[in-house]
Design a protein around this motif. Sequence first.
Motif, PDB file in Angstrom:
ATOM      1  N   GLY A   5       0.775  -1.219   0.000  1.00 18.41           N
ATOM      2  CA  GLY A   5       0.000   0.000   0.000  1.00 18.41           C
ATOM      3  C   GLY A   5       0.812   1.277   0.000  1.00 18.41           C
ATOM      4  O   GLY A   5       0.263   2.355  -0.133  1.00 18.41           O
ATOM      5  N   LYS A   6       2.109   1.162   0.161  1.00 18.26           N
ATOM      6  CA  LYS A   6       2.943   2.364   0.163  1.00 18.26           C
ATOM      7  C   LYS A   6       3.598   2.529  -1.200  1.00 18.26           C
ATOM      8  O   LYS A   6       4.190   1.598  -1.720  1.00 18.26           O
ATOM      9  CB  LYS A   6       4.035   2.280   1.227  1.00 18.26           C
ATOM     10  CG  LYS A   6       3.514   2.331   2.636  1.00 18.26           C
ATOM     11  CD  LYS A   6       4.649   2.335   3.622  1.00 18.26           C
ATOM     12  CE  LYS A   6       4.124   2.361   5.039  1.00 18.26           C
ATOM     13  NZ  LYS A   6       5.219   2.354   6.002  1.00 18.26           N
ATOM     14  N   LYS A   7       3.458   3.707  -1.765  1.00 16.73           N
ATOM     15  CA  LYS A   7       4.103   4.004  -3.042  1.00 16.73           C
ATOM     16  C   LYS A   7       5.503   4.532  -2.806  1.00 16.73           C
ATOM     17  O   LYS A   7       5.730   5.276  -1.863  1.00 16.73           O
ATOM     18  CB  LYS A   7       3.309   5.059  -3.811  1.00 16.73           C
ATOM     19  CG  LYS A   7       2.062   4.550  -4.440  1.00 16.73           C
ATOM     20  CD  LYS A   7       1.478   5.623  -5.318  1.00 16.73           C
ATOM     21  CE  LYS A   7       0.312   5.102  -6.107  1.00 16.73           C
ATOM     22  NZ  LYS A   7      -0.232   6.126  -6.987  1.00 16.73           N
ATOM     23  N   ARG A   8       6.397   4.138  -3.653  1.00 11.61           N
ATOM     24  CA  ARG A   8       7.742   4.687  -3.588  1.00 11.61           C
ATOM     25  C   ARG A   8       7.714   6.058  -4.252  1.00 11.61           C
ATOM     26  O   ARG A   8       7.029   6.253  -5.255  1.00 11.61           O
ATOM     27  CB  ARG A   8       8.711   3.780  -4.335  1.00 11.61           C
ATOM     28  CG  ARG A   8       8.822   2.410  -3.672  1.00 11.61           C
ATOM     29  CD  ARG A   8       9.733   1.529  -4.427  1.00 11.61           C
ATOM     30  NE  ARG A   8      11.096   1.991  -4.220  1.00 11.61           N
ATOM     31  CZ  ARG A   8      12.146   1.489  -4.831  1.00 11.61           C
ATOM     32  NH1 ARG A   8      12.006   0.525  -5.692  1.00 11.61           N
ATOM     33  NH2 ARG A   8      13.352   1.951  -4.577  1.00 11.61           N
ATOM     34  N   PRO A   9       8.434   7.010  -3.717  1.00 11.41           N
ATOM     35  CA  PRO A   9       8.431   8.336  -4.337  1.00 11.41           C
ATOM     36  C   PRO A   9       9.044   8.279  -5.735  1.00 11.41           C
ATOM     37  O   PRO A   9       9.966   7.511  -5.992  1.00 11.41           O
ATOM     38  CB  PRO A   9       9.286   9.184  -3.405  1.00 11.41           C
ATOM     39  CG  PRO A   9       9.943   8.260  -2.464  1.00 11.41           C
ATOM     40  CD  PRO A   9       9.265   6.935  -2.536  1.00 11.41           C
ATOM     41  N   ARG A  10       8.490   9.086  -6.607  1.00 17.50           N
ATOM     42  CA  ARG A  10       8.981   9.153  -7.978  1.00 17.50           C
ATOM     43  C   ARG A  10      10.332   9.862  -7.979  1.00 17.50           C
ATOM     44  O   ARG A  10      10.489  10.895  -7.327  1.00 17.50           O
ATOM     45  CB  ARG A  10       7.995   9.962  -8.818  1.00 17.50           C
ATOM     46  CG  ARG A  10       8.431  10.157 -10.255  1.00 17.50           C
ATOM     47  CD  ARG A  10       7.492  11.067 -10.973  1.00 17.50           C
ATOM     48  NE  ARG A  10       6.366  10.284 -11.444  1.00 17.50           N
ATOM     49  CZ  ARG A  10       5.579  10.653 -12.424  1.00 17.50           C
ATOM     50  NH1 ARG A  10       5.739  11.815 -13.002  1.00 17.50           N
ATOM     51  NH2 ARG A  10       4.590   9.897 -12.813  1.00 17.50           N
ATOM     52  N   PRO A  11      11.303   9.323  -8.700  1.00 14.88           N
ATOM     53  CA  PRO A  11      12.599  10.017  -8.769  1.00 14.88           C
ATOM     54  C   PRO A  11      12.439  11.382  -9.438  1.00 14.88           C
ATOM     55  O   PRO A  11      11.633  11.548 -10.356  1.00 14.88           O
ATOM     56  CB  PRO A  11      13.479   9.102  -9.607  1.00 14.88           C
ATOM     57  CG  PRO A  11      12.597   8.069 -10.187  1.00 14.88           C
ATOM     58  CD  PRO A  11      11.282   8.114  -9.488  1.00 14.88           C
ATOM     59  N   ARG A  12      13.180  12.347  -8.953  1.00 15.43           N
ATOM     60  CA  ARG A  12      13.105  13.694  -9.505  1.00 15.43           C
ATOM     61  C   ARG A  12      13.688  13.708 -10.912  1.00 15.43           C
ATOM     62  O   ARG A  12      14.766  13.187 -11.147  1.00 15.43           O
ATOM     63  CB  ARG A  12      13.870  14.658  -8.616  1.00 15.43           C
ATOM     64  CG  ARG A  12      13.654  16.092  -9.003  1.00 15.43           C
ATOM     65  CD  ARG A  12      14.199  16.988  -7.902  1.00 15.43           C
ATOM     66  NE  ARG A  12      13.912  18.347  -8.191  1.00 15.43           N
ATOM     67  CZ  ARG A  12      12.852  19.008  -7.747  1.00 15.43           C
ATOM     68  NH1 ARG A  12      12.003  18.397  -6.966  1.00 15.43           N
ATOM     69  NH2 ARG A  12      12.651  20.270  -8.052  1.00 15.43           N
TER      70      ARG A  12
END
Length: 62
Positions: A5-12
């Motif tokens: 249920g946790k999304k990994r942050p999108r790389p900048r």
Amino acid sequence: MESMGKKRPRPRRSFTPEFKAEIVDLCRRGDRSVGQIAKDFDLTETAVRLWVRPGRGRRGRT
């Protein structure tokens, strides 16, 4: 199972001024909504709105 249920942050990512100008132009034409353009180009609506908003120093910069 901690990550369920946790999304990994999108790389900048960074974009060229030419790419940003093309996205702004598409938004100003009015053929598609900002949300649709963001989705079509795999961008966030927030980023696109910042590029389109007049008078902001961030527009056109990477």
